[in-house]
Design a protein around this motif. Structure first.
Motif, short mmCIF file in Angstrom:
data_model
loop_
_atom_site.label_atom_id
_atom_site.label_comp_id
_atom_site.label_asym_id
_atom_site.label_seq_id
_atom_site.Cartn_x
_atom_site.Cartn_y
_atom_site.Cartn_z
N LEU A 1 102.73 131.57 46.95
CA LEU A 1 102.43 130.32 46.27
C LEU A 1 103.73 129.75 45.73
O LEU A 1 104.61 130.50 45.30
CB LEU A 1 101.47 130.58 45.10
N PRO A 2 103.87 128.43 45.72
CA PRO A 2 105.12 127.86 45.23
C PRO A 2 105.24 127.92 43.71
O PRO A 2 104.24 128.09 43.01
CB PRO A 2 105.03 126.39 45.68
N GLN B 1 92.85 134.23 44.03
CA GLN B 1 92.03 133.46 43.08
C GLN B 1 92.74 132.17 42.64
O GLN B 1 92.10 131.23 42.20
CB GLN B 1 91.71 134.34 41.86
N ALA B 2 94.08 132.18 42.77
CA ALA B 2 94.82 130.95 42.44
C ALA B 2 94.53 129.87 43.49
O ALA B 2 94.67 128.69 43.22
CB ALA B 2 96.31 131.24 42.38
N LEU B 3 94.12 130.30 44.67
CA LEU B 3 93.86 129.36 45.75
C LEU B 3 92.42 128.87 45.75
O LEU B 3 92.12 127.76 46.15
CB LEU B 3 94.14 130.03 47.11
N TYR C 1 103.97 132.72 40.14
CA TYR C 1 103.70 131.52 40.92
C TYR C 1 102.87 130.60 40.05
O TYR C 1 102.37 131.02 38.99
CB TYR C 1 102.92 131.88 42.20
N GLU C 2 102.73 129.35 40.50
CA GLU C 2 101.97 128.41 39.67
C GLU C 2 100.46 128.51 39.94
O GLU C 2 100.04 129.10 40.93
CB GLU C 2 102.47 126.99 39.90
N ASN C 3 99.70 127.94 39.00
CA ASN C 3 98.24 127.94 39.13
C ASN C 3 97.63 129.32 38.92
O ASN C 3 96.57 129.63 39.43
CB ASN C 3 97.83 127.40 40.52
N LYS C 4 98.36 130.18 38.19
CA LYS C 4 97.86 131.54 37.98
C LYS C 4 96.53 131.49 37.21
O LYS C 4 96.46 130.84 36.17
CB LYS C 4 98.90 132.33 37.19
#
Ligand code: SAH
Ligand code: SF4
Length: 361
Positions: A236-237, A284-286, A318-321
């Motif tokens: 993830l970015p 789960q971040a996705l 990564y972002e959106n954790k």
């Protein structure tokens, strides 16, 4: 595809690189459902329906490395750095034990110093003094000398997670600055194994420029190195990391990363039936139910975050954790329900030693 899946179930040793590339390339819909169903059958035959939980304690975000993908890299000067005091680490570990977790993972950025080595040693000795050998204790503290790994093993650690990140040395070189070494990482994995640790490794999936052939080679690497546990997740970015700058979490990107991550889990289960395989938090971040999707694809381990909430926002690889604001108690209840929905049961109180490791003893 039906023939390939039947052969994979009967004779995993026969799977070739070309077979694995085919598994990683199955189309959505019925072909993917058949792949997942085969992986679940293999899991149930070897490890049952039980899912092992590892309470994850993110002990600190100070890091001397500068991995080009990671939000904790030393060049990220904007990040507030923390180290959780020893007493608080012990409190979180006790919380895990008192809430029926059979094992914990102590993870942090990479620090190679006598101060850090001795600190971890003290924490391990204190935990073992209270628990004997009951709690499974995994470390995920990066590359260290064999001597440091030996000291931690003697102090009571029984497992170690060190992702190889990619088994392709050229891609590894593109992901890291010149002072990071693929050979050293590999030597570390081998040293851990020689010391009798249960060894886990893994890779990032869907890296910019990564091919399905490279991912198939990653799976063959796990087999060749004889690892016991696999913890791999989608890349993830992160805005403070140079890799994939500008990549947005669009629905198309998320669907692609999730799909590839699930195919890797299913293919890993078919190839390595007795290994513990984690459904990584990055899934789960996705997508909200990404970890349960991982269980449906053949994983048998989940690592709920039990770090105090105070620290979580500062530990973003990564972002959106997900679950940054969640209370560990709530995470626990919500997770048990989610695991049931995935057709599995939680194995409370058990360290969940991989069958692969037990058979090698
Ligand atoms: N410092 C230790 C442990 C913490 S990092 C180590 O590096 O081994 C744990 C894992 O997070 C890494 O192995 C890497 O695979 C993963 N990670 C870091 N940045 C990531 C990103 N942007 N996307 C997905 N996974 C990432
Ligand atoms: Fe540090 Fe691990 Fe992130 Fe690399 S992946 S920068 S070693 S925390």
């Amino acid at each position: 595809m039906t023939d390939l899946l039947a052969r994979a179930e009967q004779n995993p040793a026969s799977l070739t690189r070309a077979d694995l590339v085919r598994l990683l390339s199955v189309a959505d819909g019925a072909p993917f459902a058949a792949l997942e169903a085969a992986a679940r059958r293999v899991r149930e035959a070897h490890t049952g329906k039980a899912v092992y939980l590892r309470g994850l304690i993110e002990m600190g975000n100070r890091c001397t490395k500068d991995c080009r993908y990671c939000g904790l890299r030393r060049s990220n000067r904007a990040l507030h750095r923390y180290t959780i005091p020893e007493a608080d680490c012990l409190r979180m570990a006790r919380w895990a034990r008192d809430h029926s977790y059979g094992s914990i993972v102590l993870q942090s950025g990479e620090l190679e110093s006598e101060e850090n080595t001795a600190r971890i040693e003290r924490i391990l000795r204190a935990l073992r003094a209270e628990d004997g050998e009951q709690l499974g204790i995994t470390l995920s503290l990066g590359e260290q000398t064999p001597e440091v790994y030996r000291r931690w093993r003697e102090a009571g650690a029984d497992r170690y997670l060190l992702r190889i990140e990619t088994s392709d040395p050229r891609l590894y070189a593109a992901l890291h600055p010149a002072d990071h070494s693929f050979t050293r990482r590999l030597d570390c994995l081998r040293a851990l194994r020689a010391l009798g640790y249960q060894v886990g490794t893994g890779v990032m999936i869907g890296l910019p420029g990564q091919t399905r052939e490279q991912l198939a080679d990653d799976l063959l690497f796990f087999r060749r190195e004889g690892v016991d546990m696999i913890g791999m997740g989608p890349w993830l970015p992160h805005r403070a990391a140079p890799l994939g700058q500008g990549t947005e979490l669009t629905p198309t990107f998320c669907a692609r990363q999730l799909g590839l991550g699930l195919r890797m889990i299913a293919a890993a289960r078919l190839l390595l039936p007795t290994c513990n395989i984690a459904a990584a938090t990055a899934l789960q971040a996705l997508q909200d139910d990404g970890r349960e999707r991982g269980l449906r694809a053949g994983a048998n381990v989940v690592m709920p975050n039990i770090t105090d909430r105070l620290y979580r926002a500062d530990y973003q690889l990564y972002e959106n954790k997900p679950c940054i604001g969640e209370d560990p108690l709530k995470c626990r209840g919500c997770l048990e329900a989610r695991i049931r929905l995935a057709g599995c049961t939680v194995a409370w109180h058990t360290p969940g030693t991989p069958k692969h490791y037990q058979e090698a003893q």
